[in-house]
Design an enzyme around this catalytic site. Sequence first.
Site, PDB file in Angstrom:
ATOM      1  N   ALA A  30       0.844  -1.204   0.000  1.00 12.72           N
ATOM      2  CA  ALA A  30       0.000   0.000   0.000  1.00 12.72           C
ATOM      3  C   ALA A  30       0.874   1.247   0.000  1.00 12.72           C
ATOM      4  O   ALA A  30       0.498   2.278  -0.547  1.00 12.72           O
ATOM      5  CB  ALA A  30      -0.931  -0.008   1.202  1.00 12.72           C
ATOM      6  N   CYS A  32       5.364   1.825  13.521  1.00 14.26           N
ATOM      7  CA  CYS A  32       6.471   2.705  13.113  1.00 14.26           C
ATOM      8  C   CYS A  32       6.934   3.529  14.304  1.00 14.26           C
ATOM      9  O   CYS A  32       8.114   3.611  14.604  1.00 14.26           O
ATOM     10  CB  CYS A  32       6.034   3.656  12.011  1.00 14.26           C
TER      11      CYS A  32
HETATM   12  N1  PLP Z   1      -1.646   3.004   5.444  1.00 12.42           N
HETATM   13  C1  PLP Z   1      -2.044   2.549   6.637  1.00 12.42           C
HETATM   14  C2  PLP Z   1      -3.211   3.190   7.312  1.00 12.42           C
HETATM   15  C3  PLP Z   1      -1.378   1.492   7.238  1.00 12.42           C
HETATM   16  O1  PLP Z   1      -1.776   1.052   8.430  1.00 12.42           O
HETATM   17  C4  PLP Z   1      -0.263   0.911   6.566  1.00 12.42           C
HETATM   18  C5  PLP Z   1       0.507  -0.165   7.199  1.00 12.42           C
HETATM   19  O2  PLP Z   1       0.818  -0.104   8.368  1.00 12.42           O
HETATM   20  C6  PLP Z   1       0.079   1.408   5.308  1.00 12.42           C
HETATM   21  C7  PLP Z   1      -0.621   2.455   4.778  1.00 12.42           C
HETATM   22  C8  PLP Z   1       1.203   0.805   4.529  1.00 12.42           C
HETATM   23  O3  PLP Z   1       0.850  -0.491   4.062  1.00 12.42           O
HETATM   24  P1  PLP Z   1       1.948  -1.516   3.528  1.00 12.42           P
HETATM   25  O4  PLP Z   1       2.471  -2.237   4.728  1.00 12.42           O
HETATM   26  O5  PLP Z   1       1.211  -2.426   2.583  1.00 12.42           O
HETATM   27  O6  PLP Z   1       2.980  -0.724   2.826  1.00 12.42           O
END
Ligand code: PLP
Length: 376
Positions: free
Chosen positions: A69, A319
């Site tokens: 994502a 994070c």
């Molecule tokens: N957006 C949100 C709200 C998320 O919780 C996360 C992952 O923690 C991401 C984006 C990023 O997703 P990905 O781990 O597939 O890069």
Amino acid sequence: MIYLDYQATTPVAPEAANAMEPWIEERFANPHSPSRWGNEAEAAIEVARTRIEEAMGLKGGGIVFTGSATEALNWALKGTVEKARDGDRDGRNRIITVATEHAAVLDTCEWLAGQGIDLTVLPVGADGRLDLDLLARELDKRVLLVAVMQVNNEIGATQPISEIANMAHDAGALMLCDAVQAFGRVELCKGPDMVAVSAHKIHGPKGVGALWMRKGSEPAPFIHGGGQERGLRSGTLSPALCVGFGAAAKLADERTTRDYDHVQKLWKAAIQALGAGWTINGDIRHRYHGNLNIRREGLDGARLIADLRDIAFSLGSACASGSGRPSHVLKALGLDYRKSRSSIRLGFGRYTTQKELVDACHRIAAHAKSQEKLDA
Ligand code: PLP
């Protein structure tokens, strides 16, 4: 081990793992090669694509697979700006987003600001929600894109995405929604032009995500090469990852009500088991209830996590936990450093049993109280 970190990632569903298995060993063909094996792999990917699109339930567009994502969000933001600079959007050069977005959006927007984009990051209220009057005042003819997430990863608070999309459209802007924490858990809001999702948050594999795009709103290509994915995102697709994502999406779609009801029960049981002395961070009503972000006066969240090693939970976000930085989301709610450090996030869902959650909450509450005594 009691796993209470469902916002960081979710356990892989056995159905998804089983569906992936043949595509890892025996069925290794390149899905873009013209051989019969290649065609079979391609067909399996297309079945997965349809399953994901059906589970998303959005009309007038389709998905392109990405590696995560994070990639989908980077692409949506940078590719939309690039397309606008090619003269597509009447010289619009402004992006509006919100202080509680994921770093994949905020950091990309900051990077774009360094490239000359006019960036507005709107604040939220103490409940974590965006004030739509504030947004209305900011929307003008210069706005190219509005980026807002549906369910917040740290506090679970939801934003009124369909209303925001309507407002953006009325101002002639596009709308991007990070639906990573919403997909597979709640119904996706209709209206955005681009929607980012990730397999590993819906009991699928890591390393695959997708960007849904309304027809005509596709960003400029981000990764150049072999022209896969309609020339928008080059690179050989992984049949195993796409098939696993498709199986997870189908399962989530079939189980939406069951999973949702289970989460509602778990939420109530967790609150009861924790007992008095905790404050919930973020809106309680406009929230996904599989995310319980709580704080307690004087608690050292990091110490609690270190002490209870057999319970997997988190400070604000994965994070923020890793970096030792206080969460930008809790800061945006108005919490000071001390309150932010005394916050923990419990995330639960499909495979969490009420018993393990209640046991974990009892232990967390007891440990927090003993911390208080030691510190007194
Ligand atoms: N957006 C949100 C709200 C998320 O919780 C996360 C992952 O923690 C991401 C984006 C990023 O997703 P990905 O781990 O597939 O890069």
